[in-house]
Design a protein around this motif. Structure first.
Motif, PDB file in Angstrom:
ATOM      1  N   PRO A   1       0.813  -1.219   0.133  1.00  0.00           N
ATOM      2  CA  PRO A   1      -0.072  -0.186   0.192  1.00  0.00           C
ATOM      3  C   PRO A   1       0.713   1.344  -0.011  1.00  0.00           C
ATOM      4  CG  PRO A   1      -1.031  -1.662   1.651  1.00  0.00           C
ATOM      5  CD  PRO A   1       0.508  -2.273   0.995  1.00  0.00           C
ATOM      6  N   SER A   2       1.839   1.261   0.514  1.00  0.00           N
ATOM      7  CA  SER A   2       2.933   2.356   0.519  1.00  0.00           C
ATOM      8  C   SER A   2       3.566   2.947  -0.783  1.00  0.00           C
ATOM      9  CB  SER A   2       3.807   2.453   1.678  1.00  0.00           C
ATOM     10  OG  SER A   2       3.498   1.917   2.866  1.00  0.00           O
ATOM     11  N   LEU A   3       3.930   1.745  -1.434  1.00  0.00           N
ATOM     12  CA  LEU A   3       4.345   1.883  -2.782  1.00  0.00           C
ATOM     13  C   LEU A   3       3.499   2.314  -3.706  1.00  0.00           C
ATOM     14  CD1 LEU A   3       6.801  -1.162  -3.044  1.00  0.00           C
ATOM     15  CD2 LEU A   3       7.444   1.295  -3.108  1.00  0.00           C
ATOM     16  N   ALA A   4       2.017   1.689  -3.585  1.00  0.00           N
ATOM     17  CA  ALA A   4       1.039   2.072  -4.237  1.00  0.00           C
ATOM     18  C   ALA A   4       0.369   3.617  -4.016  1.00  0.00           C
ATOM     19  CB  ALA A   4      -0.256   1.299  -4.101  1.00  0.00           C
ATOM     20  N   GLY A   5       0.681   4.093  -2.936  1.00  0.00           N
ATOM     21  CA  GLY A   5       0.443   5.598  -2.450  1.00  0.00           C
ATOM     22  C   GLY A   5       1.260   6.267  -3.154  1.00  0.00           C
ATOM     23  N   LEU A   6       2.594   5.924  -3.089  1.00  0.00           N
ATOM     24  CA  LEU A   6       3.801   6.734  -3.628  1.00  0.00           C
ATOM     25  C   LEU A   6       3.696   6.733  -5.187  1.00  0.00           C
ATOM     26  CD1 LEU A   6       6.736   5.831  -1.412  1.00  0.00           C
ATOM     27  CD2 LEU A   6       5.438   7.885  -1.532  1.00  0.00           C
ATOM     28  N   ILE A   7       3.290   5.489  -5.729  1.00  0.00           N
ATOM     29  CA  ILE A   7       3.388   5.311  -7.341  1.00  0.00           C
ATOM     30  C   ILE A   7       2.068   6.254  -8.070  1.00  0.00           C
ATOM     31  CG2 ILE A   7       2.996   3.598  -9.215  1.00  0.00           C
ATOM     32  CD1 ILE A   7       4.338   1.529  -7.521  1.00  0.00           C
ATOM     33  N   VAL A   8       0.968   6.401  -7.308  1.00  0.00           N
ATOM     34  CA  VAL A   8      -0.247   7.069  -7.695  1.00  0.00           C
ATOM     35  C   VAL A   8       0.180   8.427  -7.615  1.00  0.00           C
ATOM     36  CG1 VAL A   8      -1.724   5.101  -7.535  1.00  0.00           C
ATOM     37  CG2 VAL A   8      -1.508   6.767  -5.785  1.00  0.00           C
ATOM     38  N   THR A   9       1.086   8.863  -6.840  1.00  0.00           N
ATOM     39  CA  THR A   9       1.566  10.118  -6.991  1.00  0.00           C
ATOM     40  C   THR A   9       2.289  10.719  -8.075  1.00  0.00           C
ATOM     41  OG1 THR A   9       3.153  10.000  -5.301  1.00  0.00           O
ATOM     42  CG2 THR A   9       1.223  10.539  -4.372  1.00  0.00           C
ATOM     43  N   VAL A  10       2.866   9.716  -8.663  1.00  0.00           N
ATOM     44  CA  VAL A  10       3.839   9.858  -9.746  1.00  0.00           C
ATOM     45  C   VAL A  10       3.152   9.706 -11.128  1.00  0.00           C
ATOM     46  CG1 VAL A  10       5.829   9.254 -10.725  1.00  0.00           C
ATOM     47  CG2 VAL A  10       5.735   9.492  -8.324  1.00  0.00           C
TER      48      VAL A  10
ATOM     49  N   SER B   1      -6.344  11.714   1.905  1.00  0.00           N
ATOM     50  CA  SER B   1      -5.839  11.737   0.492  1.00  0.00           C
ATOM     51  C   SER B   1      -5.405  10.298   0.109  1.00  0.00           C
ATOM     52  CB  SER B   1      -4.576  12.630   0.250  1.00  0.00           C
ATOM     53  OG  SER B   1      -3.473  12.120   1.292  1.00  0.00           O
ATOM     54  N   PRO B   2      -5.342   9.747  -1.215  1.00  0.00           N
ATOM     55  CA  PRO B   2      -4.828   8.463  -1.469  1.00  0.00           C
ATOM     56  C   PRO B   2      -3.560   8.202  -0.811  1.00  0.00           C
ATOM     57  CG  PRO B   2      -5.659   9.759  -3.555  1.00  0.00           C
ATOM     58  CD  PRO B   2      -5.581  10.810  -2.447  1.00  0.00           C
ATOM     59  N   LEU B   3      -2.776   9.020  -0.530  1.00  0.00           N
ATOM     60  CA  LEU B   3      -1.285   8.697   0.112  1.00  0.00           C
ATOM     61  C   LEU B   3      -1.379   8.572   1.337  1.00  0.00           C
ATOM     62  CD1 LEU B   3       1.680   8.299   0.122  1.00  0.00           C
ATOM     63  CD2 LEU B   3       1.838  10.773   0.290  1.00  0.00           C
ATOM     64  N   THR B   4      -2.243   9.326   2.127  1.00  0.00           N
ATOM     65  CA  THR B   4      -2.578   9.026   3.445  1.00  0.00           C
ATOM     66  C   THR B   4      -3.398   7.721   3.620  1.00  0.00           C
ATOM     67  OG1 THR B   4      -2.880  11.333   3.779  1.00  0.00           O
ATOM     68  CG2 THR B   4      -3.728   9.889   5.755  1.00  0.00           C
ATOM     69  N   PHE B   5      -4.220   7.464   2.884  1.00  0.00           N
ATOM     70  CA  PHE B   5      -5.314   6.194   2.761  1.00  0.00           C
ATOM     71  C   PHE B   5      -4.215   4.787   2.591  1.00  0.00           C
ATOM     72  CE2 PHE B   5      -7.091   3.265  -0.267  1.00  0.00           C
ATOM     73  CZ  PHE B   5      -7.844   2.418   0.614  1.00  0.00           C
ATOM     74  N   ALA B   6      -3.220   5.026   1.895  1.00  0.00           N
ATOM     75  CA  ALA B   6      -2.352   4.005   1.719  1.00  0.00           C
ATOM     76  C   ALA B   6      -1.646   3.887   2.741  1.00  0.00           C
ATOM     77  CB  ALA B   6      -1.429   4.141   0.508  1.00  0.00           C
ATOM     78  N   LEU B   7      -1.218   4.734   3.494  1.00  0.00           N
ATOM     79  CA  LEU B   7      -0.117   4.896   4.864  1.00  0.00           C
ATOM     80  C   LEU B   7      -1.164   4.311   5.831  1.00  0.00           C
ATOM     81  CD1 LEU B   7       1.868   7.859   4.294  1.00  0.00           C
ATOM     82  CD2 LEU B   7       2.570   5.673   3.803  1.00  0.00           C
ATOM     83  N   VAL B   8      -2.468   4.538   6.085  1.00  0.00           N
ATOM     84  CA  VAL B   8      -3.161   4.171   6.924  1.00  0.00           C
ATOM     85  C   VAL B   8      -3.582   2.545   6.747  1.00  0.00           C
ATOM     86  CG1 VAL B   8      -5.488   4.092   7.989  1.00  0.00           C
ATOM     87  CG2 VAL B   8      -4.209   6.427   7.765  1.00  0.00           C
ATOM     88  N   THR B   9      -3.821   2.166   5.628  1.00  0.00           N
ATOM     89  CA  THR B   9      -3.991   0.919   5.292  1.00  0.00           C
ATOM     90  C   THR B   9      -2.696  -0.030   5.459  1.00  0.00           C
ATOM     91  OG1 THR B   9      -5.525   1.415   3.622  1.00  0.00           O
ATOM     92  CG2 THR B   9      -4.635  -0.630   3.528  1.00  0.00           C
ATOM     93  N   ALA B  10      -1.560   0.646   5.252  1.00  0.00           N
ATOM     94  CA  ALA B  10      -0.277  -0.356   5.641  1.00  0.00           C
ATOM     95  C   ALA B  10      -0.052  -0.656   7.149  1.00  0.00           C
ATOM     96  CB  ALA B  10       0.868   0.673   5.238  1.00  0.00           C
TER      97      ALA B  10
ATOM     98  N   LEU C   1      -6.038   9.788  12.959  1.00  0.00           N
ATOM     99  CA  LEU C   1      -5.187   8.965  12.383  1.00  0.00           C
ATOM    100  C   LEU C   1      -4.626   8.123  13.087  1.00  0.00           C
ATOM    101  CD1 LEU C   1      -3.403  11.637  10.184  1.00  0.00           C
ATOM    102  CD2 LEU C   1      -4.936   9.965   9.477  1.00  0.00           C
ATOM    103  N   ALA C   2      -4.385   8.514  14.622  1.00  0.00           N
ATOM    104  CA  ALA C   2      -3.864   7.461  15.553  1.00  0.00           C
ATOM    105  C   ALA C   2      -4.839   6.338  15.859  1.00  0.00           C
ATOM    106  CB  ALA C   2      -3.579   8.277  16.890  1.00  0.00           C
ATOM    107  N   LEU C   3      -6.034   6.666  15.772  1.00  0.00           N
ATOM    108  CA  LEU C   3      -7.185   5.631  16.154  1.00  0.00           C
ATOM    109  C   LEU C   3      -7.164   4.728  14.811  1.00  0.00           C
ATOM    110  CD1 LEU C   3      -9.908   7.065  18.371  1.00  0.00           C
ATOM    111  CD2 LEU C   3      -8.491   5.097  18.930  1.00  0.00           C
ATOM    112  N   LEU C   4      -7.098   5.323  13.649  1.00  0.00           N
ATOM    113  CA  LEU C   4      -7.230   4.323  12.584  1.00  0.00           C
ATOM    114  C   LEU C   4      -5.895   3.534  12.441  1.00  0.00           C
ATOM    115  CD1 LEU C   4      -8.382   7.092   9.914  1.00  0.00           C
ATOM    116  CD2 LEU C   4      -9.683   5.217  10.907  1.00  0.00           C
ATOM    117  N   GLY C   5      -5.012   3.938  12.600  1.00  0.00           N
ATOM    118  CA  GLY C   5      -3.620   3.218  12.528  1.00  0.00           C
ATOM    119  C   GLY C   5      -3.683   2.329  13.689  1.00  0.00           C
TER     120      GLY C   5
END
Length: 413
Positions: free
Chosen positions: A155-164, A252-261, A313-317
């Protein structure tokens, strides 16, 4: 001849599963981003996406299991990996041709899922041929740990990739991972038993034998039934979580990916501690306890919306980590338990019978939840998911599976 989990054949298998798993997690996140943001399909779209991923298990799971049990499993694994790579690249190709639509994405996801079903049936039933019985749970634990790393990195890579690059283009990474998996499996050299003679084959009887083995009323029956309930909870969570995070909470898609991670971090911790938990509490009680942990994790995510951004964000994580830990700690015990109980000639059928029924639950539940979420709200559906996880734990507690210990099987068989 089967090898211990630490030698070269298992390492090739492990490497292929690791890279393929990384690609799958990248795909999992990117497909949700495509459906929610590129195609603007909302919770109905994510529910249909979840159903499309598991529909082949409902329609073909029993058939595929019986067919895979007829053949050597290594060639099936290689061929299905190559087919997955070919199907995956069709989505970025359709996007490049300006022909991408929700029906096309769903169709390609369903076809890819069918090939993945074949691959899963072959790989899961190949592992007991690759490692000895006493190494089966540790082997699953290693695979789960690697899968957890992929769950963090993917998910982290996916979030980074979709920003590029555009989200559909990022799926090329998934196709590359499937090609690597095929190459890794091709490096394995382990003799396999000869398939049964053609004149002894009766497809209907073979399918029925797999069903009887799982649902004939033994301990495996109780594990199967309450695992179906757990999958109803997972289907509910999967149908609404992306909408909850991306739309209700505005991530955001990046934050979504990081939370999912965060789920991957928890899954890694769960996989690393699963052998110790099994030795201390037994496999049955470990699985039951972590199912309750999943319920608590989802409840934490529901409560997150009542807090300011940092607390949210803390509770989601935390919630994602708890649920991930639960999956990482439970899977190796469940998988090793049913494989230790099952004879080699029924391995593929047992795996696909249970998986097909589990995924059938997803196919039925996910679209219904997607529609209900539009009426009641995604938060209400998350509460339902937490309740289903708790119900699975309570059901297993009141079954013979509560006393299950893997050591009893490896010592007496």
């Amino acid at each position: 001849m089967r090898e211990d989990a630490g030698v070269s054949p298992f390492r090739w298998f492990w490497a292929g599963e690791a890279v393929s798993g990384l690609g799958s997690w990248i795909s999992f996140v990117i497909l949700q981003v495509i459906v929610v943001t590129t195609l603007q399909a909302g919770s109905v779209g994510t529910g249909l996406l979840s159903a499309a991923r598991w529909l082949p298990y409902l329609l073909f799971g029993l058939l595929i299991g019986a067919l895979v049990d007829r053949y050597a499993r290594r060639p099936v694994m290689i061929g299905s990996d190559l087919a997955r790579a070919g199907l995956t690249v069709l989505i970025p190709l359709a996007w490049w041709l300006d022909a991408l639509s929700l029906p096309l994405v769903l169709a390609l996801v369903a076809l890819t899922a069918l090939v993945t079903l074949v691959n899963d049936a072959a790989s899961l039933s190949f592992l007991p041929r690759l490692v000895s019985r006493e190494h089966l749970q540790p082997a699953h634990s290693r695979l789960d740990g690697t899968s957890a790393v992929s769950e963090v990195a993917g998910p982290s890579l996916a979030g980074l990739i979709v920003t590029v690059v555009a989200a559909p283009i990022a799926l090329i990474a998934t196709a590359a991972s499937a090609l690597f998996s095929a190459a890794a499996v091709a490096m394995i050299r382990v003799p396999e038993p000869a398939p049964p003679p053609a004149q002894d084959r009766n497809l209907r009887a073979e399918i029925a034998a797999g069903l009887r083995w799982v649902y004939r009323g033994g301990v495996l029956f109780h594990l199967a039934i309450w695992t179906h309930v757990w999958f109803a909870g997972q289907a509910t969570l999967g149908a609404v979580l992306a909408v909850y995070l991306l739309e209700s909470l505005g991530l955001s898609p990046l934050t979504f990916a990081l939370v999912t991670a965060g789920a991957g971090v928890g899954a890694l911790l769960g996989a690393l501690t699963s052998p110790a938990l099994g030795r201390r509490f037994g496999s049955g009680r470990t699985v039951i306890g972590v199912h309750l942990l999943s319920a608590g994790g989802v409840a934490a995510m529901v409560c997150a919306q009542a807090f300011p951004p940092a607390g949210t964000l803390a509770l989601l994580g935390l919630g994602q980590t708890m649920h991930g830990f639960a999956m990482g700690a439970s899977n190796s015990h469940e998988m090793a338990y049913r494989q230790l109980l099952t004879p080699d000639e029924l391995q593929a059928r047992t795996n696909t019978t249970m998986r097909s029924m589990n995924r059938a639950v997803v196919v039925v539940v996910a679209p219904v939840v997607g529609v209900l979420a539009t009426q009641t709200g995604v938060s209400a559906m998350l509460v339902v998911a937490a309740g289903l996880f708790a119900a699975a734990a309570i059901g297993l507690w009141h079954s013979p599976f509560r006393e299950a210990r893997l050591g009893a099987f490896t010592e007496t068989t």
